[in-house]
Design an enzyme around this catalytic site. Structure first.
Site, PDB file in Angstrom:
ATOM      1  CE  LYS A 153      -4.587   0.701   0.295  1.00 49.60           C
ATOM      2  NZ  LYS A 153      -5.768  -0.284  -0.102  1.00 49.60           N
TER       3      LYS A 153
HETATM    4  N1  GLU Z   1      -7.652  -0.054  -3.201  1.00 52.22           N
HETATM    5  C1  GLU Z   1      -7.728  -1.198  -3.568  1.00 52.22           C
HETATM    6  C2  GLU Z   1      -7.965  -2.066  -1.513  1.00 52.22           C
HETATM    7  O1  GLU Z   1      -7.971  -1.284  -0.969  1.00 52.22           O
HETATM    8  C3  GLU Z   1      -7.791  -2.116  -4.735  1.00 52.22           C
HETATM    9  C4  GLU Z   1      -5.923  -2.470  -4.744  1.00 52.22           C
HETATM   10  C5  GLU Z   1      -5.666  -2.819  -6.125  1.00 52.22           C
HETATM   11  O2  GLU Z   1      -6.117  -2.874  -7.109  1.00 52.22           O
HETATM   12  O3  GLU Z   1      -4.288  -2.792  -5.957  1.00 52.22           O
HETATM   13  O4  GLU Z   1      -8.038  -3.568  -2.397  1.00 52.22           O
END
Ligand code: GLU
Length: 418
Positions: free
Chosen positions: A105
């Site tokens: 993240k």
């Molecule tokens: N931000 C989204 C999540 O928390 C998508 C993450 C992604 O597609 O890599 O799952």
């Protein structure tokens, strides 16, 4: 409300999952620690000529199952600890979706609504330069998260590609259709939440048309999710965003609210329909509904709010909306929590489909995409459900047990060095 550390929260659930699986500390200690945590400073020349330095983060939590994968959020509350927890949840989530990724993240501590479009673009590009040595289509693949969108993903792809001297769409997902995005991706998280509710209904012998719902958050996840559930007959009686909560006991016309919000800066402020009024946001969580759809930020259901919840089911669209204490309280009260790592997995599964299309250069129809998403969500739900039944645990614990097992198996097969 007690002091709350989301990473500690995650570790406690992980430890309980390991205990249930009769794993020893040695077996999974590596999953308790992020592999790599990067903090960067991002200096930007603002439009008025002064320089501001923002803090940015990228945490790669675990890569046993494949390249690191997870979104980037732009938010004033983003910090090392929050991003670390969010990265770990991605490890869990990607294992549940059974897609070939580890978890990551990123974030920038910023309120993007205070930046001009040019400042936002400069900030995004500078962040990419700072983290570029650590990202790539087979290394770490960002995506949208809170307050980031397709436009920002396009800038990321462009900046990274410029550095590599070739177009690299697979470095990031959630891109617009014009720049290597996929049909279906923009709606994938919300659609996945609708599938989760559908899967839950079929296990419980419940019908969507008989359910009532209150929704917290009307960004991409909350609005698309609500719209699709409304189309399946769910009666949505309240929708809350930053400016207040729209309330209509007869059921909100979500089609109209969706169109209104999209043409009013994603806000429902000023929206009116017959029978509706606005109530304070604090009242939304207390409404007597079947389902509480949490689609804003983490840490919303805690020991200060949990006692007021009357819903039977919490559907977690956001990551981490329920604290550990609230989770335990809901389990005791028989309030079922459909946890983030299962319920909102559609977003990253949809990202995986976009990435596959980028890698092969062959683009699918929207139906193909949605069919695959539905099948994946069904399988993910079944896999978690089987563990839940076998061990008599909550959905969340079952989800962590499944994920932990998969991550540990991958690491063991690859072999440990060091
Ligand atoms: N931000 C989204 C999540 O928390 C998508 C993450 C992604 O597609 O890599 O799952």
């Amino acid at each position: 409300m007690s002091k709350y550390n989301p990473y500690e929260n995650m570790l406690h659930v992980l430890d309980r999952a390991a205990e249930k699986l009769q794993m020893q500390t040695n077996d999974y200690e590596f999953v308790r620690h992020p592999e790599r945590e990067l903090t960067v400073s991002i200096p930007i020349m603002m439009d008025d000529g002064h320089v501001e330095v923002f803090s940015g983060y990228r945490v790669q939590h675990n890569t046993a199952r494949g390249a690191a994968k997870g979104g980037i959020r732009f938010h004033p509350q983003a910090d090392e600890n929050e991003v670390k927890a969010l990265a770990a949840w991605m490890t869990i989530k990607n294992a549940i979706g059974n897609i070939p990724y580890g978890g990551a993240k990123g974030g920038i501590k910023v309120d993007p609504s205070k930046l001009s479009p040019r400042e936002l673009q400069r900030l995004t590009r500078m962040y990419v330069r700072r983290i570029a040595p650590f990202i790539g289509p087979d290394q770490d693949v960002p995506a949208p998260d809170v307050n980031t969108n397709g436009q920002i993903m396009a800038w990321i792809a462009d900046e990274y590609s410029a550095m590599r001297g070739q177009w690299e769409p697979g470095v990031v997902t959630g891109k617009p259709l014009t720049t290597g995005g996929s049909l279906g991706r923009n709606e994938a998280t919300g659609r996945g939440l609708m599938f989760t509710l559908e899967n839950w209904c079929s296990k419980q012998n419940e019908q969507m048309e008989k359910l009532t719902m209150a929704v917290q958050g009307f960004g991409n996840v909350g609005s698309v999710g609500s719209l699709l559930m409304h189309r399946h007959g769910v009666r949505i009686i309240a929708i809350g965003d930053i400016d207040g909560s729209l309330y209509n006991p007869g059921g909100i016309d979500v089609e109209a609210a969706y169109i209104y919000a999209n043409s009013h800066g994603r806000s429902l402020k000023g929206y009116e329909e017959k029978g509706s009024s606005f109530i304070p946001n604090t009242e939304l969580l207390k409404l007597d509904v079947d389902i509480l759809f949490m689609a804003a930020l983490e840490n919303q259901l805690h020991n200060g709010t949990m006692q007021e919840v009357k819903a039977r089911v919490i559907l977690e669209g956001a990551n981490g909306p329920t604290t550990e204490e609230a989770d335990a309280y809901f389990a005791e009260k028989g309030i079922e929590v459909l946890p983030d790592v299962l319920a909102n997995v559609g977003g990253v599964v949809g990202s995986y489909y976009e990435w596959v299309q980028n890698k092969t250069g062959y683009y699918w129809t929207e139906n193909e995409y949605n069919d695959k998403l539905q099948k994946n969500m069904k399988q993910s739900f079944e896999d978690v459900y089987a563990i839940k039944e076998k061990y008599h645990v909550t959905y969340r614990l079952a989800a962590y047990m499944l994920a932990l097992k998969r991550v540990v198996e991958a690491q063991n097969t690859r072999g440990f060095l060091g």
